[in-house]
Write a protein that holds these residues in place. Structure first.
Motif, PDB file in Angstrom:
ATOM      1  N   GLU A  70     -32.025  39.814  18.347  1.00  0.00           N
ATOM      2  CA  GLU A  70     -31.006  40.255  19.299  1.00  0.00           C
ATOM      3  C   GLU A  70     -29.720  39.464  19.134  1.00  0.00           C
ATOM      4  O   GLU A  70     -28.625  40.033  19.151  1.00  0.00           O
ATOM      5  N   ILE A  95     -27.454  42.691  24.081  1.00  0.00           N
ATOM      6  CA  ILE A  95     -28.459  43.443  23.331  1.00  0.00           C
ATOM      7  C   ILE A  95     -29.830  43.138  23.922  1.00  0.00           C
ATOM      8  O   ILE A  95     -30.143  41.975  24.183  1.00  0.00           O
ATOM      9  N   HIS A  96     -30.637  44.182  24.131  1.00  0.00           N
ATOM     10  CA  HIS A  96     -31.994  43.975  24.621  1.00  0.00           C
ATOM     11  C   HIS A  96     -32.935  44.918  23.863  1.00  0.00           C
ATOM     12  O   HIS A  96     -32.683  46.120  23.784  1.00  0.00           O
ATOM     13  N   THR A  98     -36.804  46.505  23.308  1.00  0.00           N
ATOM     14  CA  THR A  98     -38.093  46.762  23.954  1.00  0.00           C
ATOM     15  C   THR A  98     -38.899  47.699  23.054  1.00  0.00           C
ATOM     16  O   THR A  98     -38.358  48.314  22.140  1.00  0.00           O
ATOM     17  N   LYS A 115     -36.773  50.045  20.814  1.00  0.00           N
ATOM     18  CA  LYS A 115     -35.579  50.579  21.460  1.00  0.00           C
ATOM     19  C   LYS A 115     -34.601  49.430  21.666  1.00  0.00           C
ATOM     20  O   LYS A 115     -34.965  48.385  22.207  1.00  0.00           O
ATOM     21  N   VAL A 116     -33.378  49.628  21.215  1.00  0.00           N
ATOM     22  CA  VAL A 116     -32.342  48.613  21.350  1.00  0.00           C
ATOM     23  C   VAL A 116     -31.300  49.129  22.331  1.00  0.00           C
ATOM     24  O   VAL A 116     -30.655  50.144  22.083  1.00  0.00           O
ATOM     25  N   ASP A 117     -31.182  48.452  23.471  1.00  0.00           N
ATOM     26  CA  ASP A 117     -30.157  48.791  24.458  1.00  0.00           C
ATOM     27  C   ASP A 117     -28.928  47.944  24.173  1.00  0.00           C
ATOM     28  O   ASP A 117     -29.028  46.717  24.038  1.00  0.00           O
ATOM     29  N   ILE A 118     -27.773  48.596  24.086  1.00  0.00           N
ATOM     30  CA  ILE A 118     -26.521  47.924  23.764  1.00  0.00           C
ATOM     31  C   ILE A 118     -25.557  48.129  24.920  1.00  0.00           C
ATOM     32  O   ILE A 118     -25.323  49.268  25.349  1.00  0.00           O
ATOM     33  N   SER A 119     -24.995  47.026  25.419  1.00  0.00           N
ATOM     34  CA  SER A 119     -23.976  47.090  26.469  1.00  0.00           C
ATOM     35  C   SER A 119     -22.765  46.294  26.023  1.00  0.00           C
ATOM     36  O   SER A 119     -22.900  45.167  25.537  1.00  0.00           O
ATOM     37  N   ASN A 134     -22.363  51.711  27.140  1.00  0.00           N
ATOM     38  CA  ASN A 134     -23.815  51.544  27.049  1.00  0.00           C
ATOM     39  C   ASN A 134     -24.374  52.623  26.136  1.00  0.00           C
ATOM     40  O   ASN A 134     -23.971  53.777  26.215  1.00  0.00           O
ATOM     41  N   THR A 135     -25.324  52.227  25.298  1.00  0.00           N
ATOM     42  CA  THR A 135     -26.042  53.180  24.467  1.00  0.00           C
ATOM     43  C   THR A 135     -27.384  52.578  24.101  1.00  0.00           C
ATOM     44  O   THR A 135     -27.624  51.395  24.347  1.00  0.00           O
ATOM     45  N   ALA A 136     -28.254  53.396  23.545  1.00  0.00           N
ATOM     46  CA  ALA A 136     -29.568  52.936  23.097  1.00  0.00           C
ATOM     47  C   ALA A 136     -29.874  53.543  21.740  1.00  0.00           C
ATOM     48  O   ALA A 136     -29.508  54.690  21.465  1.00  0.00           O
TER      49      ALA A 136
END
Length: 144
Positions: A70, A95-96, A98, A115-119, A134-136
């Motif tokens: 991350e 970045i997170h 899961t 799954k990579v969450d981007i903010s 925000n996107t994933a």
């Protein structure tokens, strides 16, 4: 800098019919550019080898430590946004990662994806307004 921004994807049939390109607002234009940075691999842009981000190299890397992965991706994306998106400042990237499990009972398949969450948070230079993006993304499907 031009105050006219265009939406993506470009609809060339509109241009050829004389309607022109579809316009968009500043926030959507910035979001489109950040998406382009995320989806471009380093070296893919012919004239700007440092345009893009490292996710395409990290996608196939064995993730031993999610926090290290991350942080590598966060630093890469932050540097690219800072270097190539001049309409915002005070940028922070979060970045997170899961795991997401999809079960397909009819095919008797279980699929596990990362799954990579981007903010992205920043301020818009011309107005001082807060900007949020925000996107994933889903990486490397593992199926059984």
């Amino acid at each position: 800098m031009s105050e006219k921004f265009f939406n993506k994807p470009f609809r060339l049939n509109s241009v050829l019919s004389g309607a022109g390109l579809q316009a968009t607002d500043l926030g959507k234009s910035i979001s489109n550019h950040i998406e382009l940075i995320i989806f471009t691999r380093y070296g893919e842009h012919r004239y700007h080898n440092n345009f893009g981000c490292e996710i395409w190299d990290l996608d196939f890397e064995l993730i031993v430590s999610e926090s290290i992965w991350e942080e590598k991706f966060r630093k890469s994306l932050l540097k690219s946004i800072t270097d190539h998106e001049f309409r915002i400042y005070g940028t922070s990237v979060h970045i997170h990662i899961t795991e997401v499990e999809n079960v397909y009972p009819l095919r008797k398949i279980t699929e596990i994806k990362k799954k990579v969450d981007i903010s992205v948070r920043a301020l818009i230079k011309t107005t001082g307004e807060k900007y949020f993006f925000n996107t994933a993304l889903f990486l490397s499907p593992l199926s059984t």
